[in-house]
Design a protein around this motif. Structure first.
Motif, short mmCIF file in Angstrom:
data_model
loop_
_atom_site.label_atom_id
_atom_site.label_comp_id
_atom_site.label_asym_id
_atom_site.label_seq_id
_atom_site.Cartn_x
_atom_site.Cartn_y
_atom_site.Cartn_z
N ASN A 267 27.20 68.70 -13.76
CA ASN A 267 28.32 68.79 -12.82
C ASN A 267 28.72 70.25 -12.58
OD1 ASN A 267 28.81 66.10 -12.10
ND2 ASN A 267 30.00 65.71 -13.94
N ASN A 325 33.06 70.09 -17.12
CA ASN A 325 32.80 68.77 -16.53
C ASN A 325 33.63 68.52 -15.27
OD1 ASN A 325 31.50 66.33 -16.24
ND2 ASN A 325 32.79 65.24 -17.70
N ARG A 327 34.02 66.75 -12.58
CA ARG A 327 33.54 65.54 -11.90
C ARG A 327 34.08 65.42 -10.49
NH1 ARG A 327 34.96 61.23 -16.51
NH2 ARG A 327 36.74 62.65 -16.65
N ARG A 346 21.26 63.61 -9.80
CA ARG A 346 21.88 63.66 -11.13
C ARG A 346 20.89 63.24 -12.21
NH1 ARG A 346 27.06 63.78 -12.46
NH2 ARG A 346 27.76 63.10 -10.40
#
Length: 388
Positions: A267, A325, A327, A346
């Motif tokens: 990410n 992270n 997201r 991903r």
């Protein structure tokens, strides 16, 4: 509210090679900025970009996503250049191949391919982290799964890059891409469907054509929908991930010590790399953003890459942090037009990183990377590297 104007050329070579600095100027100018050289408006701040991507009934893709009218005024049958029920119908067919459950079925296959690749690279004295590391897996997976014949496969990366050049303004880079786009169209019309692999993604779209769920034009355009978002963007993000970890060995050590951080690192790599600068949308009605009004029928350049580096949203955004992270990054877009190839990208990036952590103690750069110069894509063209 008066809308500030940016008089620089966003698409000059100098600007494209310093995108983060130019985007910072746009963010500081205001929530809505007019790019006088391109005669389009732009949003560059995270919250405003996310809101623009959410407002898909007011800001639409169906009148084109390019910065130039040459492309925007031509008919398109792709998923990306559509809205409403047409978009839902086209995307439903596309996601029969690219949905999360379908991509999860590929996990073992992709994991083995990533392991084989990293082991092979460990036995080399050096390699290009773009061509040999980042490109190998996406090209192999996409060509095999789409079910394309061998003829033309070697040109797919060139075709995908040319497609993104055309989405920018009609400058010299875009004009030079026209013959390559024509070559891709000829390949699709005369080779791809005539020799596609039974059971492949292309064959599935042909089944949807036969069943009357999409037209023949939509079926042919869907090959572009498979190729463009599944190759360059994944390759550029994966190469950037390698670059960040090679020049931040402590971050790579943290990953090797705790592989559960791999999804976070992916990410962060997509946020940092932001391989797509952004696309345009057109205003069906006036759009109000923080008191600035985008006029009806105006074209808005929605800058994903700027949003991902907005210091208003991310603390210390220019620092690669494996634990961050993010997201909520916008590297794959947001809303109804969220990148169809994101699940595959991903999976590929995570498996490449897991394989590195299993087999390589250290990532090394053997020289400075060379950046690409593309109207819409950003990243590295070459990167000499080595594994130990």
């Amino acid at each position: 509210m008066d809308i500030p104007t940016y008089d620089g050329n966003y698409f000059s070579k100098k600007s494209l090679l310093s995108t983060n600095a130019v985007n910072r100027q746009l963010r500081d100018l205001g929530p809505l900025v007019y790019l006088s050289k391109q005669e389009v408006f732009a949003v560059a701040r995270y919250d405003d970009v996310r809101e623009a991507l959410r407002a898909d009934e007011t800001l639409v893709n169906g009148h084109g996503i390019s910065v130039n009218n040459f492309l925007n005024t031509r008919p398109s049958y792709t998923v990306l250049v559509s809205d409403g029920e047409v978009h839902k119908r086209r995307r439903a067919v596309l996601m029969e191949s690219l949905g999360r459950p379908q991509i999860n079925e590929l996990r073992d296959r992709v994991e083995q391919a990533a392991d084989d690749l990293v082991i092979d690279l460990l036995n080399r004295d050096g390699f290009c982290a773009v061509k040999d590391f980042a490109s190998h897996l996406p090209v192999k997976v996409v060509t095999d799964l789409v079910g394309l014949p061998p003829e033309g496969r070697e040109q797919m990366l060139d075709w995908a890059a040319a497609t993104f050049q055309m989405i920018g303004p009609m400058n010299a880079r875009a004009a030079k891409s026209i013959p390559r786009i024509q070559g891709m169209q000829k390949y699709i019309q005369t080779v791809a469907y005539a020799h596609m692999t039974p059971g492949g993604w292309a064959a599935r779209t042909q089944d949807a054509v036969s069943e009357g769920r999409i037209s023949a034009d939509e079926g042919r355009a869907m090959l572009i929908d498979f190729i463009a978002p599944s190759l360059d963007t994944t390759i550029l993000a994966a190469a950037h991930m390698f670059w960040e970890l090679a020049r931040n060995p402590e971050a790579y050590e943290a990953l090797r010590a705790d592989p559960d951080l791999v999804p976070s690192a992916v990410n962060e790599a997509v946020r940092m790399s932001s391989p797509i600068r952004g696309f345009t949308r057109s205003a069906e009605t006036g759009w109000n953003i923080e008191g600035s009004i985008l006029p009806v029928d105006a074209r808005l350049f929605v800058l994903w890459s700027s949003a991902n580096h907005d210091e208003r949203h991310y603390e210390d955004p220019e620092t690669f942090t494996v634990e961050r992270n993010p997201r909520d990054h916008l590297g794959w877009g947001f809303g109804s037009h969220f990148c169809a190839g994101a699940h595959l990208a991903r999976l590929e990036m995570e498996q490449l990183l897991y394989a590195l952590c299993r087999h390589a103690q250290r990532l090394e750069l053997k020289g400075p990377p060379i950046p690409i110069v593309n109207n819409i894509l950003q990243g590295f063209a070459t990167m000499p590297a080595r594994l130990n």
